[in-house]
Structure formats: structure tokens, C-alpha cells
Design a protein around this motif. Structure first.
Motif, PDB file in Angstrom:
ATOM      1  N   GLU A 303     -65.289  74.299 -48.194  1.00 16.86           N
ATOM      2  CA  GLU A 303     -64.304  74.062 -46.814  1.00 16.86           C
ATOM      3  C   GLU A 303     -65.400  73.415 -45.731  1.00 16.86           C
ATOM      4  N   LEU A 304     -64.989  72.672 -44.910  1.00 15.65           N
ATOM      5  CA  LEU A 304     -65.900  72.102 -43.891  1.00 15.65           C
ATOM      6  C   LEU A 304     -65.137  72.844 -42.668  1.00 15.65           C
ATOM      7  N   ALA A 305     -65.967  73.529 -41.768  1.00 13.70           N
ATOM      8  CA  ALA A 305     -65.654  74.136 -40.669  1.00 13.70           C
ATOM      9  C   ALA A 305     -65.129  72.988 -39.493  1.00 13.70           C
ATOM     10  N   ALA A 306     -64.000  73.457 -38.735  1.00 13.84           N
ATOM     11  CA  ALA A 306     -63.571  72.618 -37.958  1.00 13.84           C
ATOM     12  C   ALA A 306     -64.234  72.351 -36.760  1.00 13.84           C
ATOM     13  N   GLU A 307     -64.557  70.982 -36.191  1.00 12.51           N
ATOM     14  CA  GLU A 307     -65.520  70.617 -35.264  1.00 12.51           C
ATOM     15  C   GLU A 307     -65.050  71.458 -33.942  1.00 12.51           C
ATOM     16  N   LYS A 308     -65.971  71.803 -33.470  1.00 11.97           N
ATOM     17  CA  LYS A 308     -65.699  72.893 -32.230  1.00 11.97           C
ATOM     18  C   LYS A 308     -65.348  71.944 -31.001  1.00 11.97           C
ATOM     19  N   PRO A 309     -64.548  72.227 -30.208  1.00 10.58           N
ATOM     20  CA  PRO A 309     -64.109  71.252 -29.006  1.00 10.58           C
ATOM     21  C   PRO A 309     -65.337  71.027 -28.030  1.00 10.58           C
ATOM     22  N   ARG A 310     -65.582  70.066 -27.824  1.00 11.03           N
ATOM     23  CA  ARG A 310     -66.745  69.607 -26.954  1.00 11.03           C
ATOM     24  C   ARG A 310     -66.301  69.418 -25.518  1.00 11.03           C
ATOM     25  N   PRO A 311     -66.720  69.771 -24.637  1.00  5.61           N
ATOM     26  CA  PRO A 311     -66.361  69.523 -22.983  1.00  5.61           C
ATOM     27  C   PRO A 311     -66.413  67.970 -22.917  1.00  5.61           C
ATOM     28  N   LYS A 426     -60.149  70.105 -22.244  1.00  8.18           N
ATOM     29  CA  LYS A 426     -61.138  69.093 -21.842  1.00  8.18           C
ATOM     30  C   LYS A 426     -62.225  69.659 -21.536  1.00  8.18           C
ATOM     31  N   CYS A 427     -62.273  70.829 -21.211  1.00 10.19           N
ATOM     32  CA  CYS A 427     -63.553  71.514 -20.667  1.00 10.19           C
ATOM     33  C   CYS A 427     -64.354  72.379 -21.740  1.00 10.19           C
ATOM     34  N   GLY A 428     -63.367  72.228 -22.826  1.00  7.90           N
ATOM     35  CA  GLY A 428     -64.300  72.796 -24.079  1.00  7.90           C
ATOM     36  C   GLY A 428     -63.613  74.298 -24.286  1.00  7.90           C
ATOM     37  N   LEU A 429     -62.498  74.512 -23.795  1.00 12.08           N
ATOM     38  CA  LEU A 429     -61.848  75.996 -24.099  1.00 12.08           C
ATOM     39  C   LEU A 429     -60.765  75.830 -25.054  1.00 12.08           C
ATOM     40  N   THR A 430     -60.613  76.694 -26.058  1.00 15.23           N
ATOM     41  CA  THR A 430     -59.772  76.785 -27.001  1.00 15.23           C
ATOM     42  C   THR A 430     -58.387  77.513 -26.792  1.00 15.23           C
ATOM     43  N   THR A 431     -57.412  77.410 -27.296  1.00 16.62           N
ATOM     44  CA  THR A 431     -56.108  77.969 -26.847  1.00 16.62           C
ATOM     45  C   THR A 431     -56.268  79.403 -26.632  1.00 16.62           C
ATOM     46  N   ALA A 447     -67.775  79.808 -16.193  1.00 23.51           N
ATOM     47  CA  ALA A 447     -68.165  78.658 -15.529  1.00 23.51           C
ATOM     48  C   ALA A 447     -67.528  77.538 -15.943  1.00 23.51           C
ATOM     49  N   LYS A 448     -66.993  77.317 -17.259  1.00 21.74           N
ATOM     50  CA  LYS A 448     -65.991  76.033 -17.478  1.00 21.74           C
ATOM     51  C   LYS A 448     -64.533  76.024 -16.755  1.00 21.74           C
ATOM     52  N   VAL A 449     -64.327  77.189 -16.779  1.00 20.31           N
ATOM     53  CA  VAL A 449     -62.693  77.346 -16.119  1.00 20.31           C
ATOM     54  C   VAL A 449     -63.145  76.907 -14.461  1.00 20.31           C
ATOM     55  N   ARG A 450     -64.099  77.162 -13.821  1.00 15.59           N
ATOM     56  CA  ARG A 450     -64.533  76.877 -12.469  1.00 15.59           C
ATOM     57  C   ARG A 450     -64.814  75.130 -12.245  1.00 15.59           C
ATOM     58  N   LEU A 451     -65.468  74.648 -13.468  1.00 11.60           N
ATOM     59  CA  LEU A 451     -65.576  73.388 -13.487  1.00 11.60           C
ATOM     60  C   LEU A 451     -64.297  72.584 -13.516  1.00 11.60           C
ATOM     61  N   CYS A 452     -63.425  73.150 -14.232  1.00  9.99           N
ATOM     62  CA  CYS A 452     -62.140  72.685 -14.547  1.00  9.99           C
ATOM     63  C   CYS A 452     -61.356  72.316 -13.139  1.00  9.99           C
TER      64      CYS A 452
END
Length: 518
Positions: A303-311, A426-431, A447-452
Motif C-alpha cells: 500500500e502506498l501512503a496517501a500524499e500529505k496535503p501540501r500548503p 489550502k494551508c496544509g491542515l487536514t480535517t 502558524a498555518k492557521v494564522r497564515l490562513c
């Protein structure tokens, strides 16, 4: 010799798994870089091995009499303490011994001969320990480390709550070095440190004889001090010999090999399924079809791991402002005391400026004075026409009990839930991150939340205060790309030359106008 053994470690927060059956061994003299994307559990791992967090499962075993020093990125300093008091607290165990010795001395006057002999032995043991740890030279040691880290110039009697982020980091680092632990655990020690003291720390760690575990997203710094990489990814912890660049090379090779094996197996599975489908109904070939089906059933499927969400950062741009963005006239910044000589600065449309210089000389204060958040001690700041300013602070403001969704909704009440979730994704955060409270997120995720918040606001001037702190390598690269594409103007505090070189049109060295000697 093994200093630390971690066996079958499993841990998670709610339904979000962090580690699954992780094992780890630390040997004497190993200089380890602990790497991985934001939110993979690097800081959580250090909190578990130091006993700050209890794991769901697993065993953590330290060698006997090992003293551990931990520089935590979230450590708070108590109000009312001076820098000298915090540094001297590294020797609390010796002060406790001195108190014990004084209590014994008080009892000796009334003791019978047998008890007196016992007291004398205890006194001798304590005195030996105090001499061994240079107890009577504590003040000299404190001042030596304070000078090395530039704390002596701030004033050792200064209240720690008055310090900048970088100065606080130096105080915690100084205390840690005075404790002389057998192992150092350093969680992003270069955050908030200026270039001079990052270099000092680099030299210190390069020459450090004992073991340490270092979390850092500053790759040049990491490469210069470590000899092993432990990569935290998808609830696993894997060991790689060499520096970060060597790890990247080996990791890419392993990933390519796995993908090739996966593709070969998928072709084999497709061929077997096709053969079974075509031949299972015919009597003459049914046995061969059943044999192929058994092979399929027994196959260990890769099994290939799902690609991580990139920001994906893309700053929204407001209307074009006037030519002059701001001008200062004889501006003196500071709080009770001036931090600068009178400043006559101006910034024009299209400039991208990096503010550099040592900690505590007023870079953050300058940003806040331009914004009008801090009144100047004297002089004025005049903002230009049609400015739409976006401000990124060093630390998160607002309620840490909010979920990420609430945090964005407060900023953009007109958004639908779908728009809020899309903006955070879009900022690279999962559900799972999006639905979590902000306080349980890692520094990089916060930091990604603040950038959002920042990228979804129309701006034509960005004021960024150390935006790269806590961000992982992918997020940092994406932020740099987005800022290069941004057609607005930029005024940014940054201690990473690799980040601002080629991005900044101008570099302002704040050491030239500060009144502080740091």
C-alpha cells in the motif's frame, strides 16, 4: 551504552493517532535530528520521554542517574523573576543541599557523640558534592553564560516578562547549559534567536560531547550539528545515518523503490484477476483459475501512503496604494526607555524589506509602532494612502480554546463552513486538525492557521514578524514562493538569510539605529 530505550510506544489525541508501536534507542554521544512535517508528533515525543505526557501504551526506560535538560518551545517564565534568578535556578538542587547542610549544623550543638559522628559524615558528603559541582562559583558561572548569550548587556536584574521572544529563548537556553545535563532535548532552539547566537549555539552543539535530540526546521543549522536523523512520518519513527541531505537522498530512493514494487504488483494483480475472470467458468481451466485465486488471496498487498496535503499560499491583493507607504519623522520607539535613536525612515510601493539584527533591539516594536499598536516615545509615523495592511504576529493571539474553524470564522463571519474548511485545507491542515482546538496543535500548525487569516484578506502591505518560526520545510518553501509572487510590498523581521536572500529588495540592519548594546 544505551541512555534511553523506548519500546512499543502508541499514543494519540482523541481519534487522532500520533504514534503506532514506535521503538527508539538513544546511545551515548549520538547527535540526533528529529524531523518530520508539522503535526507529526515531534514535540509530543519529547514530552512523553520526559514524563510530561503519559503514553497510551509502551515503555520508556532511562539509564540510572541520567540528568535530562529540556528546552521546550512553549515553556513559560514566571512574572516577577529576574534573569539572574532564572539562571541561578539551574542550581536549585545545590541550594537545597546547602539548606540541608545548615540544618545539620544547627542540630550539631545539641547532639550526643554518636549522633554528632553521623552528622559529621553527612556534612562531609554534602560538602564533597557542593565542591564537586563548584557551588561556591555559581555567580561567576551565571555571569559567564549570561555574557556568552548577550544577556549581561540586557541587565541580569531585568524582569523576564519584559523580554522579547529571542531574549526569553536565550534565558531558557542559558539555564539549560548551566544545568550541564547528560542529555539535551532541544525543541526548535533557533526560533527567535538572531544570527550571532544561532552561530554560537552551532559551535556549542558541534563540540558537545554528550547526546542530544534536536528538533529544527532550519536545515543548514541541523546539517552542521547532527550525525543521525530520526524521521517521524505517518505514526512511524525511522532511523537514517548521516545529515538531513543524506536522509533526503535515501528517503527518496526508498520511496521510488516502493512505488516501483507497487506498480509491478498492481500489474501482477490485474493479470491474475483477468485470468481468473476468463477461466473460472470453464471446466478445463477451472483448477488453474482457482490456483491463481489462491495466490491472489495470499498476496501481501503493498500500500502506498496517501500524499500529505501540501500548503498552497496565495496572498490576495488589494488596490494599488500611494507611492509612499509610510514615513517616520524623528521617531523614537520603546516602552519606558528608548530603543532607538530618532528614525527618519520611508518605504515605497514595491519594496520588500527584511529587518535584521540581534534580539531585543526593537524590530517587533518598530512594526507595532508603524501599525499604531504602540505609541512612540517621540516623533511621528505617517501612513500612506489606500493602505490595506496584513500583520503576522510572532505568537497566536485570541482564545486557544477555539477550534480552527471558529478561529477563521471570527475573522471572516461571512464565510460558509465549506469556505472556512477549504481555506484551512489550502494551508496544509487536514480535517482532524481543522476540527481540533488551536491549543492542541503544534507550533507549525498554529502558524498555518494564522497564515490562513492573512492570505484570505486583501492586502497591499504585509508586516511579518518572524513568519518562518515553527514552519516545516515544505511550508517554508511555499511561503517564500508566495511572497516572491506577491505584487504588494513587504516589511519582514527574519533571522534566516536563506529565506530572505533573493526575496528582499532591501535589508535594514536595525543594529545601526538601536540604542541597546546587545
Amino acid at each position: 551504552m544505551s541512555i534511553l530505550n523506548v519500546e512499543h510506544l502508541t499514543h494519540g489525541f482523541g481519534d487522532r493517532a500520533i504514534f503506532n508501536d514506535v521503538s527508539f534507542r538513544l546511545l551515548k554521544g549520538e547527535h540526533i535530528g528529529l524531523v518530520g512535517a508539522n503535526g507529526e508528533g515531534k514535540s509530543t515525543f519529547l514530552n512523553i520521554i520526559t514524563g510530561k505526557l503519559m503514553p497510551d501504551e509502551g515503555k520508556i526506560e532511562w539509564a540510572k542517574n541520567v540528568r535530562v535538560g529540556y528546552l521546550d518551545q512553549h515553556t513559560a517564565l514566571a512574572a516577577g523573576q529576574s534573569i539572574r534568578q532564572v539562571l541561578s535556578s539551574a542550581f536549585d538542587f545545590l541550594f537545597a543541599l546547602e539548606t540541608q547542610m545548615n540544618e545539620i549544623c544547627d542540630k550539631m550543638g545539641d547532639a550526643d557523640p554518636d549522633l554528632l559522628e553521623t552528622y559529621m559524615e553527612e556534612l562531609g558528603t554534602i560538602q564533597e558534592l557542593l565542591n564537586l559541582h563548584d557551588f561556591y562559583m555559581i555567580d561567576a558561572k551565571v555571569e559567564e553564560v549570561a555574557r556568552a548569550l548577550g544577556l549581561a548587556d540586557i541587565g541580569l536584574e531585568r524582569d523576564v516578562t519584559e523580554l522579547s521572544g529571542g531574549q526569553r529563548t536565550k534565558v531558557l537556553l542559558g539555564k539549560l547549559l548551566l544545568e550541564k545535563p547528560d542529555i539535551l532535548l532541544l525543541d526548535e532552539p533557533t526560533n527567535y534567536l538572531d544570527a550571532e547566537h544561532i552561530e554560537w549555539l552551532r559551535r556549542y552543539l558541534t563540540e558537545y560531547e554528550n547526546a542530544f535530540i534536536l528538533i529544527s526546521h532550519d536545515i543548514p543549522f541541523l546539517n552542521s550539528v547532527i550525525n543521525l536523523i530520526y524521521h517521524m512520518d505517518r505514526q512511524e519513527l525511522n532511523r537514517y545515518v548521516g545529515d538531513y541531505d543524506k536522509f533526503q537522498e535515501v528517503y527518496a530512493m526508498k520511496k521510488a523503490q516502493l512505488e516501483a514494487a507497487y506498480n509491478r504488483q498492481q500489474k501482477e494483480i490485474a493479470d491474475l484477476k483477468d485470468f481468473v475472470a476468463r477461466n473460472k467458468a470453464r471446466v478445463s481451466t477451472r483448477n488453474m483459475a482457482m490456483s491463481r485465486q489462491k495466490k491472489l488471496d495470499k498476496m501481501d498487498v503493498i500500500e502506498l501512503a496517501a500524499e500529505k496535503p501540501r500548503p498552497e499560499f496565495c496572498f490576495r491583493e488589494a488596490r494599488t496604494p500611494g507611492r509612499i507607504l509610510f514615513e517616520t519623522r524623528d521617531l523614537v520607539i520603546g516602552y519606558e526607555e528608548p530603543l532607538s535613536s530618532p528614525l527618519n525612515l520611508s518605504m515605497e510601493r514595491g519594496q520588500k524589506i527584511a529587518l535584521i539584527g540581534a534580539n531585543g533591539i526593537g524590530k517587533t516594536t518598530l512594526l507595532k509602532s508603524i501599525l499604531g499598536l504602540i505609541p512612540p516615545l517621540s516623533g511621528t509615523v505617517e501612513q500612506g494612502d489606500y493602505l490595506e495592511i496584513g500583520y503576522f504576529e510572532q505568537e497566536m493571539s485570541g482564545s486557544a480554546d477555539n477550534s480552527c474553524i471558529q478561529e477563521i470564522w471570527q475573522e471572516f463571519p461571512g464565510y460558509t463552513q465549506y469556505e472556512v474548511r477549504s481555506a484551512l485545507a489550502k494551508c496544509g491542515l487536514t480535517t482532524k486538525h481543522i476540527e481540533s482546538q488551536v491549543r492542541v496543535l503544534s507550533g507549525g500548525e498554529q502558524a498555518k492557521v494564522r497564515l490562513c487569516k492573512l492570505i484570505n484578506r486583501n492586502t497591499n502591505l504585509l508586516l511579518l514578524d518572524e513568519p518562518t518560526n515553527h514552519l516545516d520545510v515544505d511550508a517554508k518553501e511555499e511561503l517564500r514562493r508566495a511572497l516572491l509572487e506577491y505584487r504588494g510590498s513587504l516589511l519582514m523581521v527574519c533571522h534566516e538569510p536563506d529565506f530572505y536572500h533573493g526575496l528582499a529588495t532591501d535589508v535594514w540592519d536595525c543594529a545601526k539605529w538601536t540604542t541597546k548594546v546587545i
